[in-house]
Design an enzyme around this catalytic site. Structure first.
Site, PDB file in Angstrom:
ATOM      1  N   ASN A   1     -17.000 -41.329 -70.235  1.00 25.50           N
ATOM      2  CA  ASN A   1     -18.045 -40.330 -70.012  1.00 25.50           C
ATOM      3  C   ASN A   1     -19.395 -40.923 -69.642  1.00 25.50           C
ATOM      4  O   ASN A   1     -20.272 -40.221 -69.174  1.00 25.50           O
ATOM      5  CB  ASN A   1     -18.199 -39.430 -71.247  1.00 25.50           C
ATOM      6  CG  ASN A   1     -18.456 -40.223 -72.519  1.00 25.50           C
ATOM      7  OD1 ASN A   1     -17.827 -41.262 -72.755  1.00 25.50           O
ATOM      8  ND2 ASN A   1     -19.366 -39.769 -73.340  1.00 25.50           N
TER       9      ASN A   1
ATOM     10  N   CYS B   1     -24.222 -36.996 -75.829  1.00 19.99           N
ATOM     11  CA  CYS B   1     -23.885 -36.915 -77.240  1.00 19.99           C
ATOM     12  C   CYS B   1     -24.753 -37.828 -78.081  1.00 19.99           C
ATOM     13  O   CYS B   1     -25.111 -37.509 -79.195  1.00 19.99           O
ATOM     14  CB  CYS B   1     -22.429 -37.285 -77.469  1.00 19.99           C
ATOM     15  SG  CYS B   1     -21.344 -35.901 -77.161  1.00 19.99           S
TER      16      CYS B   1
END
Lengths: 386, 386
Positions: A142, A327
């Site tokens: 990611n 995140c």
């Protein structure tokens, strides 16, 4: 979806719900609101719609309706994939936080990536012990976008399984693949990947947020995290998320149908951005594998600059992108992915992640590139390294 | 929401999303789709909207934003409430399937209700042992509508806690209340109830499905079921359900604001239905407490009839209602609630649950009552008990 003068380059963090997806979900908020467990005909029709959506969804990656468990997102799916493990687990050192956190609940080994972010089958094989029950390797990273050789890792695991059987070691050994990133950009098919467990996330593919799934190959054992009414074949209780699953199915179908053309389009936009930035800043360093990389993903470091300052400067001009992954963005810690790659602090602290998607087009990417070049130049001037 | 000729009397199984709720959610599917953890201003605004919604939501039951954990529904909330338990648990014998299933993972005792479905503080007190860590009693029963004396049960538990401290027993003892049924019909306030943990479900109060919450009184310990990015103060990881929480807050505010008038309205509709059916069928038996009962809830048994046949006959004429609870409806087993009440098989098998709500009005309830009377008469004629 974004107005003029807004340049969204953070599709790996969140995607808007596609209007076609939302249109399919709408009736299930209103006139088709019934509980799929209720006995009367309109509710039975909703139940049928739900299972039909699961079948269509599963079909997009070569699976069947009763092999998938609908969850509240990739994080829950990942936790569920780890639920039955009593022994040792092997994960790559560059997995998503959810995999890292789930692995930490068990005896675990981290597999280091190559400098380009590849997890080799050999490195995975070396980490597997006779007690290993689960291996978890993401399909694509990611942060840096590197695509892993999942199929080859699966073959390695099959070889080890065969050897185990000869030694009468009957401990299960499953391969879980977190494919939260990449659906709609690269091929995702359970049989071709050779995996046992697959996590997908609707919220990263223009579907509704807080909807995910875990595919479980028949014969592989998982334990429910959430017990109750016995929905999802007892593996995930709670009234079924009908609207969310209908939306997930439509999102997956759209992403799958346009995958090849979209991958080509994103890869052109990404390459143009990469060339523009690399030409303007000879010191810039692009991370991840140059070829085995998500088409819509660009990770570029500007040594000597503070990426957080850059993000705020760019935001003032309408350009939205990330430092590291979203995140970890609000935790003021260095990304564990960049650390695992052996990236120097200077490069890591100056790194930007640009992820392209449906809100990207030639025009807005060209304008965003010009703005990024200007702001990076300003920052280099400010720190006296122009 | 339902068309003419359709009579929905199953609001305890599912409620449609209120149009005002959906209107507030819509922007978060589209232009405000950003990940609340992303650093740029539009995402920070979404983060602010999320926390603002949590604060408004918590305020409706006398709590604070950082005391609630947003989940994927009541079932997950209930599982989370039980997550930290290592000792014994006490639950009522008429709890929802999710509480029963969560309790079964621990040493547990079931507290029997009175004939009217009341769980007395004395019975709860008698079931508590020195090892008990959690007591779970629902606010109102989903099948018979009986409202429990939660405040008095809480007082009983405080007394036992005080006695434990004197004996130097420092094991925690918390009271969880599953209030999935009843929000918008009866007062739900954490301090007035005196509880430690509270489960609420947006999907039962005209909010979005697969959205719930667990309120945790400060100082009470729960363990995360789902680990990862550390959202919800580490207690429930996964990208925040922004649209769902915005919808939940609006649904709770609407339900809270109109609670008294709605309770009065529903209670009139229910009483009229009850009188109509009781007048037409002298043998009919109404279950649950006659006064301590949800205003919108009616459980009535037609001895000698097969409720499942009735439900299908009624459905043909547009009347939608339940036999027992929807959760257990497709399992072909007798309701554990009715069994715990000591109801005879004949009464249990002939029992209908009618739950009134926003789709109910005088006109459609009058028509539905007439249809039910006709169909019950037909069934009694068919079985030769007219």
């Amino acid at each position: 979806m974004t107005s003029d003068g807004l340049y969204y380059l953070d599709h790996a963090a969140a995607t808007p719900v596609d209007e076609r997806v939302l249109a399919e979900m709408q009736p299930y908020f209103g006139e088709r609101f019934f509980n799929p467990s209720s006995p009367y005909a309109p509710a039975v029709a909703v139940r049928r719609d739900y299972f039909d959506a699961k079948a269509r969804l599963a079909h997009t990656f070569g699976a069947k309706a009763d092999e998938i468990i609908i969850t509240a997102g990739a994080t829950e799916s990942i936790n569920l994939a780890f639920s039955a493990v009593t022994g040792h687990v092997v994960i790559s050192a560059i997995e998503h936080d959810a995999v890292v956190a789930a692995a930490k609940r068990h005896s675990h080994t981290l597999v280091a990536p190559t400098e380009k972010g590849i997890i080799t089958p050999e490195a995975v094989g070396a980490a597997i012990t006779p007690d290993t029950e689960l291996v978890s390797v993401q399909l694509a990273n990611n942060e840096i976008g590197t695509i892993q050789p999942v199929r080859q890792i699966a073959e390695k695991i099959r070889t080890i399984q065969a050897a185990r059987l000869k030694e009468n070691n009957k401990r299960p050994l499953a391969l879980h693949c977190d494919a939260s990133q990449g659906f709609g950009q690269i091929d995702i098919h359970t049989a071709r990947l050779g995996i046992d467990l697959l996590t997908l996330n609707a919220g990263k593919m223009y579907g509704p947020k807080q909807v995910g799934l875990l595919w479980v190959r028949p014969g592989v054992h998982v334990e429910p995290l959430i017990v109750g009414g016995g929905q999802e074949r007892g593996l995930r209780s709670g009234t079924e998320n009908v609207a969310g699953t209908i939306g997930f199915a439509k999102a997956a179908e759209l992403a799958d149908r346009h995958r090849k053309s979209e991958a080509e389009r994103l890869s052109k936009l990404r390459d143009t951005m990469e060339q523009t930035l690399a030409n303007a800043f000879k010191q810039a360093v692009v991370s991840g594998h140059p070829k085995k990389r998500l088409p819509g993903s660009l990770h570029i470091s500007m040594p000597g600059l503070d990426a957080e300052r850059l993000v705020f400067a760019l935001e003032q001009r309408g350009v939205m992108l990330a430092t590291g992954s979203a995140c970890a963005a609000n935790k003021n810690t260095r990304s564990h992915v960049l650390t695992a790659l052996g990236m120097s602090d200077e490069l890591a602290d100056g790194s930007l992640r640009l992820t392209f998607g449906r809100l990207s087009n030639e025009e807005n990417c060209r304008q965003a590139a010009a703005i990024i070049v200007e702001e990076v130049k300003k920052e280099y001037e400010r720190v006296g390294r122009a």
